[in-house]
Design a protein around this motif. Structure first.
Motif, short mmCIF file in Angstrom:
data_model
loop_
_atom_site.label_atom_id
_atom_site.label_comp_id
_atom_site.label_asym_id
_atom_site.label_seq_id
_atom_site.Cartn_x
_atom_site.Cartn_y
_atom_site.Cartn_z
N CYS A 1 0.85 -1.19 0.00
CA CYS A 1 0.00 0.00 0.00
C CYS A 1 0.89 1.24 0.00
CB CYS A 1 -0.88 -0.03 1.27
SG CYS A 1 -1.92 1.40 1.55
N GLY A 2 0.39 2.32 -0.52
CA GLY A 2 1.14 3.57 -0.48
C GLY A 2 1.42 4.03 0.94
N PHE A 3 0.62 3.56 1.90
CA PHE A 3 0.82 3.93 3.30
C PHE A 3 1.66 2.90 4.06
CE2 PHE A 3 -3.32 5.93 2.19
CZ PHE A 3 -2.92 7.26 2.33
N ARG B 1 5.57 1.20 24.67
CA ARG B 1 5.05 -0.10 25.13
C ARG B 1 5.28 -0.34 26.62
NH1 ARG B 1 8.64 -4.14 21.53
NH2 ARG B 1 10.68 -3.34 22.13
N GLU B 2 6.38 0.14 27.16
CA GLU B 2 6.63 -0.06 28.59
C GLU B 2 5.67 0.74 29.45
OE1 GLU B 2 10.73 0.34 29.69
OE2 GLU B 2 11.37 -1.06 28.13
N ARG B 3 5.05 1.75 28.87
CA ARG B 3 4.05 2.55 29.59
C ARG B 3 2.63 2.03 29.36
NH1 ARG B 3 5.16 8.60 28.21
NH2 ARG B 3 3.28 8.84 29.50
N GLY B 4 2.49 1.00 28.50
CA GLY B 4 1.18 0.38 28.34
C GLY B 4 0.52 0.54 26.99
N LEU B 5 1.27 0.90 25.96
CA LEU B 5 0.70 0.99 24.61
C LEU B 5 0.94 -0.30 23.85
CD1 LEU B 5 -0.56 2.65 22.22
CD2 LEU B 5 1.80 3.11 21.54
N LEU B 6 -0.11 -0.78 23.21
CA LEU B 6 0.02 -1.90 22.27
C LEU B 6 -0.49 -1.45 20.91
CD1 LEU B 6 -1.23 -5.15 24.07
CD2 LEU B 6 1.04 -4.70 23.13
N VAL B 7 0.30 -1.71 19.90
CA VAL B 7 -0.14 -1.53 18.52
C VAL B 7 -0.57 -2.92 18.05
CG1 VAL B 7 0.57 -0.96 16.16
CG2 VAL B 7 1.43 0.40 18.10
N LEU B 8 -1.77 -3.01 17.47
CA LEU B 8 -2.29 -4.29 16.97
C LEU B 8 -2.53 -4.15 15.48
CD1 LEU B 8 -4.96 -4.99 19.78
CD2 LEU B 8 -2.53 -5.61 19.75
N GLY B 9 -1.84 -4.97 14.69
CA GLY B 9 -1.95 -4.90 13.23
C GLY B 9 -2.83 -6.01 12.68
N PHE B 10 -3.75 -5.61 11.81
CA PHE B 10 -4.68 -6.55 11.17
C PHE B 10 -4.54 -6.44 9.66
CE2 PHE B 10 -6.39 -6.05 15.36
CZ PHE B 10 -6.99 -7.26 15.65
N PRO B 11 -3.81 -7.36 9.03
CA PRO B 11 -3.67 -7.33 7.57
C PRO B 11 -5.02 -7.42 6.87
CG PRO B 11 -2.15 -8.90 8.56
CD PRO B 11 -3.09 -8.47 9.63
N CYS B 12 -5.14 -6.65 5.79
CA CYS B 12 -6.41 -6.59 5.06
C CYS B 12 -6.11 -6.52 3.56
CB CYS B 12 -7.20 -5.35 5.51
SG CYS B 12 -8.77 -5.15 4.66
N ASN B 13 -6.72 -7.41 2.81
CA ASN B 13 -6.53 -7.46 1.36
C ASN B 13 -7.74 -6.90 0.62
OD1 ASN B 13 -4.89 -8.23 -0.88
ND2 ASN B 13 -6.22 -9.99 -1.23
N GLN B 14 -8.59 -6.18 1.32
CA GLN B 14 -9.86 -5.73 0.77
C GLN B 14 -9.74 -4.49 -0.11
OE1 GLN B 14 -12.73 -5.36 3.92
NE2 GLN B 14 -14.41 -5.95 2.59
N PHE B 15 -8.61 -3.82 -0.08
CA PHE B 15 -8.45 -2.57 -0.84
C PHE B 15 -7.36 -2.76 -1.89
CE2 PHE B 15 -9.79 -1.51 3.48
CZ PHE B 15 -11.02 -0.93 3.21
N GLY B 16 -7.76 -3.00 -3.11
CA GLY B 16 -6.82 -3.11 -4.21
C GLY B 16 -5.89 -4.30 -4.14
N GLY B 17 -6.25 -5.33 -3.38
CA GLY B 17 -5.42 -6.53 -3.29
C GLY B 17 -4.03 -6.23 -2.73
N MET C 1 0.55 -9.01 15.57
CA MET C 1 -0.11 -9.06 14.26
C MET C 1 -1.15 -10.17 14.29
SD MET C 1 1.07 -6.78 12.10
CE MET C 1 0.71 -7.45 10.48
N PHE C 2 -2.21 -9.95 13.54
CA PHE C 2 -3.33 -10.87 13.55
C PHE C 2 -3.61 -11.40 12.16
CE2 PHE C 2 -3.32 -8.36 17.28
CZ PHE C 2 -3.66 -9.27 18.26
N ALA C 3 -4.49 -12.38 12.09
CA ALA C 3 -4.83 -13.01 10.82
C ALA C 3 -5.47 -11.99 9.87
CB ALA C 3 -5.80 -14.16 11.05
N LYS C 4 -5.28 -12.24 8.60
CA LYS C 4 -5.85 -11.37 7.57
C LYS C 4 -7.37 -11.33 7.71
CE LYS C 4 -4.17 -12.22 3.54
NZ LYS C 4 -3.90 -12.57 2.13
N ILE C 5 -7.92 -10.13 7.60
CA ILE C 5 -9.36 -9.93 7.80
C ILE C 5 -9.95 -9.07 6.70
CG2 ILE C 5 -9.17 -10.09 10.33
CD1 ILE C 5 -9.50 -6.93 10.26
N GLU C 6 -11.27 -8.99 6.71
CA GLU C 6 -11.99 -7.97 5.97
C GLU C 6 -12.52 -6.98 6.99
OE1 GLU C 6 -14.89 -9.44 3.18
OE2 GLU C 6 -13.43 -10.77 2.23
#
Length: 161
Positions: free
Chosen positions: A36-38, A53-69, A92-97
């Protein structure tokens, strides 16, 4: 009343992960893609994660193929891409829509809480970001073009001193 903690998601390795396991943490939930451009935002997401993260932040990534493959790879290919290209080690999590009848229920909930552009309740592209406070409230939604650095003040506020 439903909360973010009522959902379970599947990790990139295929394990069921209750969102309740993240109770008490600030969450930045992002639908991601490797072509993706982003996609360079992976580096910014990783930097934010490392910084807070040591202060309590979690980034959770969800791959998505719904926009332009833009996320055609398998779970293994996605994991390798994230690690080799960006040294990303946030969960990171399973690919979703994210839209339509097969949308991941967590993302349906996120969109209900923060409807976004024109209150249409749709995600328009990859790298839409949702910010969740320590109590599980969805407190912000950020468009793909919004830089991760623009979220720092709000993240710091949610994390506290």
């Amino acid at each position: 009343m439903q909360s973010i903690y009522d959902f379970s998601v599947t990790t990139l390795s295929g394990q069921v992960q209750p969102m309740a396991d993240f109770r008490g943490q600030v969450l930045l939930i992002v639908n991601v893609a490797s072509a993706c451009g982003f996609t360079p935002q992976y580096a910014d997401l990783q930097q934010l994660y490392q910084q807070y993260r040591e202060r309590g932040l979690l980034v959770l990534g969800f791959p998505c193929n719904q926009f332009g493959g833009q996320e055609p790879g398998s779970a293994t290919e996605i994991a390798q891409f994230c690690q080799l290209r960006f040294a990303a080690d946030f969960p990171m999590f399973a690919k979703i829509e994210v839209n339509g009848p097969r949308a991941e229920p967590l993302f349906t909930y996120l969109k209900q809480q923060q409807a976004g552009f024109l209150r249409l309740g749709r995600i328009h592209w990859n790298f839409t970001k949702f910010l969740v406070d320590r109590e599980g409230r969805v407190v912000g939604r950020f468009a793909p073009h919004q830089k991760v650095s623009a979220l720092v003040a709000q993240v710091e506020s949610l994390l506290g001193k």
